[in-house]
Design a protein around this motif. Structure first.
Motif, PDB file in Angstrom:
ATOM      1  N   THR A   6      45.128  34.418  -8.234  1.00  0.00           N
ATOM      2  CA  THR A   6      45.571  35.607  -7.521  1.00  0.00           C
ATOM      3  C   THR A   6      44.514  36.908  -7.861  1.00  0.00           C
ATOM      4  N   LEU A   7      43.969  36.822  -8.898  1.00  0.00           N
ATOM      5  CA  LEU A   7      43.106  37.994  -9.134  1.00  0.00           C
ATOM      6  C   LEU A   7      41.931  37.760  -8.417  1.00  0.00           C
ATOM      7  N   ALA A   8      41.204  36.404  -8.270  1.00  0.00           N
ATOM      8  CA  ALA A   8      40.197  36.190  -7.551  1.00  0.00           C
ATOM      9  C   ALA A   8      40.293  36.323  -5.969  1.00  0.00           C
ATOM     10  N   CYS A   9      41.623  36.038  -5.475  1.00  0.00           N
ATOM     11  CA  CYS A   9      41.983  36.466  -3.871  1.00  0.00           C
ATOM     12  C   CYS A   9      41.936  37.732  -3.795  1.00  0.00           C
ATOM     13  N   SER A  10      42.247  38.666  -4.886  1.00  0.00           N
ATOM     14  CA  SER A  10      42.379  40.214  -4.605  1.00  0.00           C
ATOM     15  C   SER A  10      41.058  40.772  -4.785  1.00  0.00           C
ATOM     16  N   VAL A  11      39.944  40.180  -5.709  1.00  0.00           N
ATOM     17  CA  VAL A  11      38.674  40.637  -5.762  1.00  0.00           C
ATOM     18  C   VAL A  11      37.880  40.593  -4.428  1.00  0.00           C
ATOM     19  N   VAL A  12      37.851  39.172  -3.771  1.00  0.00           N
ATOM     20  CA  VAL A  12      37.325  38.885  -2.691  1.00  0.00           C
ATOM     21  C   VAL A  12      37.803  39.655  -1.412  1.00  0.00           C
ATOM     22  N   ARG A  13      39.075  39.927  -1.520  1.00  0.00           N
ATOM     23  CA  ARG A  13      39.734  40.715  -0.323  1.00  0.00           C
ATOM     24  C   ARG A  13      39.344  42.109  -0.420  1.00  0.00           C
ATOM     25  N   MET A  14      39.073  42.709  -1.604  1.00  0.00           N
ATOM     26  CA  MET A  14      38.468  44.027  -1.753  1.00  0.00           C
ATOM     27  C   MET A  14      37.214  44.093  -1.524  1.00  0.00           C
ATOM     28  N   ARG A  15      36.485  43.091  -2.112  1.00  0.00           N
ATOM     29  CA  ARG A  15      35.061  43.412  -2.314  1.00  0.00           C
ATOM     30  C   ARG A  15      34.256  42.851  -0.996  1.00  0.00           C
ATOM     31  N   MET A  16      34.805  41.653  -0.384  1.00  0.00           N
ATOM     32  CA  MET A  16      33.890  40.766   0.439  1.00  0.00           C
ATOM     33  C   MET A  16      34.588  40.894   2.116  1.00  0.00           C
ATOM     34  N   ARG A  17      35.709  41.007   2.208  1.00  0.00           N
ATOM     35  CA  ARG A  17      36.342  40.967   3.289  1.00  0.00           C
ATOM     36  C   ARG A  17      35.816  41.927   4.253  1.00  0.00           C
ATOM     37  N   PRO A  18      35.782  43.356   3.662  1.00  0.00           N
ATOM     38  CA  PRO A  18      35.712  44.553   4.705  1.00  0.00           C
ATOM     39  C   PRO A  18      34.416  44.224   5.407  1.00  0.00           C
ATOM     40  N   TYR A  19      33.234  43.671   4.410  1.00  0.00           N
ATOM     41  CA  TYR A  19      32.000  43.389   5.123  1.00  0.00           C
ATOM     42  C   TYR A  19      31.858  42.525   6.342  1.00  0.00           C
ATOM     43  N   SER A  20      32.922  41.514   6.446  1.00  0.00           N
ATOM     44  CA  SER A  20      33.113  40.656   7.369  1.00  0.00           C
ATOM     45  C   SER A  20      33.551  41.176   8.672  1.00  0.00           C
ATOM     46  N   ALA A  21      34.076  42.477   8.599  1.00  0.00           N
ATOM     47  CA  ALA A  21      34.584  43.102   9.700  1.00  0.00           C
ATOM     48  C   ALA A  21      33.634  44.047  10.498  1.00  0.00           C
ATOM     49  N   LYS A  22      32.405  44.141   9.987  1.00  0.00           N
ATOM     50  CA  LYS A  22      31.356  44.891  10.539  1.00  0.00           C
ATOM     51  C   LYS A  22      30.741  44.422  11.795  1.00  0.00           C
ATOM     52  N   SER A  23      30.382  45.203  12.747  1.00  0.00           N
ATOM     53  CA  SER A  23      29.845  44.479  13.902  1.00  0.00           C
ATOM     54  C   SER A  23      28.463  43.758  14.045  1.00  0.00           C
ATOM     55  N   GLN A  24      27.603  44.124  12.947  1.00  0.00           N
ATOM     56  CA  GLN A  24      26.491  43.264  12.818  1.00  0.00           C
ATOM     57  C   GLN A  24      26.290  42.912  11.347  1.00  0.00           C
ATOM     58  N   LEU A  25      25.758  41.657  11.232  1.00  0.00           N
ATOM     59  CA  LEU A  25      25.195  41.340   9.789  1.00  0.00           C
ATOM     60  C   LEU A  25      24.226  42.085   9.356  1.00  0.00           C
ATOM     61  N   ASP A  26      24.340  42.124   7.997  1.00  0.00           N
ATOM     62  CA  ASP A  26      23.333  42.827   6.984  1.00  0.00           C
ATOM     63  C   ASP A  26      22.788  41.570   6.195  1.00  0.00           C
ATOM     64  N   VAL A  27      21.835  40.875   6.487  1.00  0.00           N
ATOM     65  CA  VAL A  27      21.357  39.713   5.893  1.00  0.00           C
ATOM     66  C   VAL A  27      20.668  40.098   4.553  1.00  0.00           C
ATOM     67  N   GLU A  28      19.967  41.354   4.483  1.00  0.00           N
ATOM     68  CA  GLU A  28      19.373  41.764   3.057  1.00  0.00           C
ATOM     69  C   GLU A  28      20.383  42.023   2.310  1.00  0.00           C
ATOM     70  N   LEU A  29      21.494  42.749   2.790  1.00  0.00           N
ATOM     71  CA  LEU A  29      22.639  43.089   1.865  1.00  0.00           C
ATOM     72  C   LEU A  29      23.534  41.996   1.090  1.00  0.00           C
ATOM     73  N   ALA A  30      23.657  40.916   2.006  1.00  0.00           N
ATOM     74  CA  ALA A  30      24.124  39.798   1.750  1.00  0.00           C
ATOM     75  C   ALA A  30      23.247  38.887   0.511  1.00  0.00           C
ATOM     76  N   ARG A  31      22.291  39.028   0.690  1.00  0.00           N
ATOM     77  CA  ARG A  31      21.466  38.381  -0.045  1.00  0.00           C
ATOM     78  C   ARG A  31      21.048  38.804  -1.546  1.00  0.00           C
ATOM     79  N   SER A  32      21.049  40.217  -1.243  1.00  0.00           N
ATOM     80  CA  SER A  32      21.050  41.203  -2.595  1.00  0.00           C
ATOM     81  C   SER A  32      22.407  41.117  -3.244  1.00  0.00           C
ATOM     82  N   TYR A  33      23.470  41.203  -2.737  1.00  0.00           N
ATOM     83  CA  TYR A  33      24.865  40.994  -3.229  1.00  0.00           C
ATOM     84  C   TYR A  33      24.876  39.649  -4.175  1.00  0.00           C
ATOM     85  N   ALA A  34      24.492  38.554  -3.357  1.00  0.00           N
ATOM     86  CA  ALA A  34      24.556  37.049  -3.955  1.00  0.00           C
ATOM     87  C   ALA A  34      23.770  36.893  -5.183  1.00  0.00           C
TER      88      ALA A  34
END
Length: 308
Positions: A6-34
């Motif tokens: 439940t906690l893991a689902c909440s974390v990814v919903r809050m921190r990762m899901r919003p980025y997937s709604a953006k109109s363009q991919l930010d490759v460097e941001l994703a790599r930096s985050y990872a």
């Protein structure tokens, strides 16, 4: 459903899901985050981690390994690395007493299809050239790496190379056209992604290649003569049908398939090991499958579908 899931689902919903709604991919941001937002487990006591190979990293047990795992990490073909997926590779290795080579394949958009496939096929062939028997090798991967693992099997079979003992596919991305029904029915249920991100990621990897090419979208390939498959996926995932359709098609082609559908877990939940009990259980089940597939005394069992 555990509180950890439940906690893991909440974390990814809050921190990762919003980025997937953006109109363009930010490759460097994703790599930096990872690279920053990963929990890297300690090397198991007595095991050896070797990162000197520029094409990937080896984890080797203190005793003779029972199998060799070629692991292909996920990340949409454009981010993540062997280091970001050590929770999975270390967990599989220790549970199966296997040595693991985690491949650092080339990433898009700098290296589009078929660069990742070429690298995975080359890595497998190098294992054979080094004297590792095909029947002791298992190819495994998650998300894009899971699709790449299946595509690697198709490519190896098509040219007549010896096939590995089995493959382990964790929430594999097998359909870059996004035609699975779960892309619609689970849009909003999947805690990690909006469905709209997948066409953008696919286009970045494919370039001019047709998304229906079976080495890019292995769901469109022929599955005859493939080794046994273990598939694990969550019931709320957008990629659920990328797994269930592979299982159905592979079984129709005579391939032994174990399909496990886990309830209320995030995409590639196995990466939350050892924190999440579902992740620990899934990796243990995968290790059991690997041990059976690479054992000379294994028995042939009927197809299995589990709701976990």
């Amino acid at each position: 459903m555990s509180w950890q899931s439940t906690l893991a689902c909440s974390v990814v919903r809050m921190r990762m899901r919003p980025y997937s709604a953006k109109s363009q991919l930010d490759v460097e941001l994703a790599r930096s985050y990872a690279s920053r937002r990963i929990w890297s487990p300690r090397v198991p006591k007595g095991w050896r981690l070797d990162t000197r190979d520029t094409s990937g990293e080896w984890l080797t047990p203190p005793t003779n390994p029972r199998a060799t795992i070629l692991y292909l990490h996920g990340g949409g073909y454009y981010f993540c690395s062997p280091r970001s997926h050590r929770a999975i590779t270390f967990g599989l290795a220790t549970r199966a007493n296997a040595r693991v080579f985690s491949l650092d394949y080339r990433l898009a958009p700098e290296h589009r299809f078929p660069a990742a496939l070429d690298d995975s096929v080359a890595a497998y062939r190098r294992l054979l050239e080094d004297g590792v028997p095909a029947h002791s090798i298992v190819i495994a991967g998650d998300s894009a790496g899971g699709g790449l693992a299946l595509a690697t099997l198709l490519a190896l079979r098509d040219v007549g190379d010896p096939l590995p003992a089995a493959a382990v596919l964790l929430s594999p991305w097998t359909d870059l056209t996004g035609s699975g029904e779960s892309m619609r029915t689970n849009d909003g249920r999947d805690p990690m992604y909006h469905a709209s991100v997948f066409p953008r990621v696919a286009a970045q990897y494919l370039g001019p290649t047709d998304a229906r090419h079976p080495y890019a979208s292995p769901i469109f390939g022929e599955f005859e003569r493939l080794p046994p498959l273990l598939i694990q996926v969550g019931d709320t995932e957008l990629l659920l049908d990328d797994s269930t359709r592979v299982a159905t098609k592979a079984r129709a082609a005579g391939v032994r398939v174990e399909l496990e559908i886990w309830r209320n877990v995030p995409h590639i939940f196995q990466i939350w090991a050892p924190f999440m009990p579902e992740a620990r259980d899934a990796l243990s089940r995968a290790a059991t499958f690997i041990d059976a597939a690479t054992s000379a005394l294994r028995t042939h069992l009927p197809p299995i579908t589990s709701i976990v």
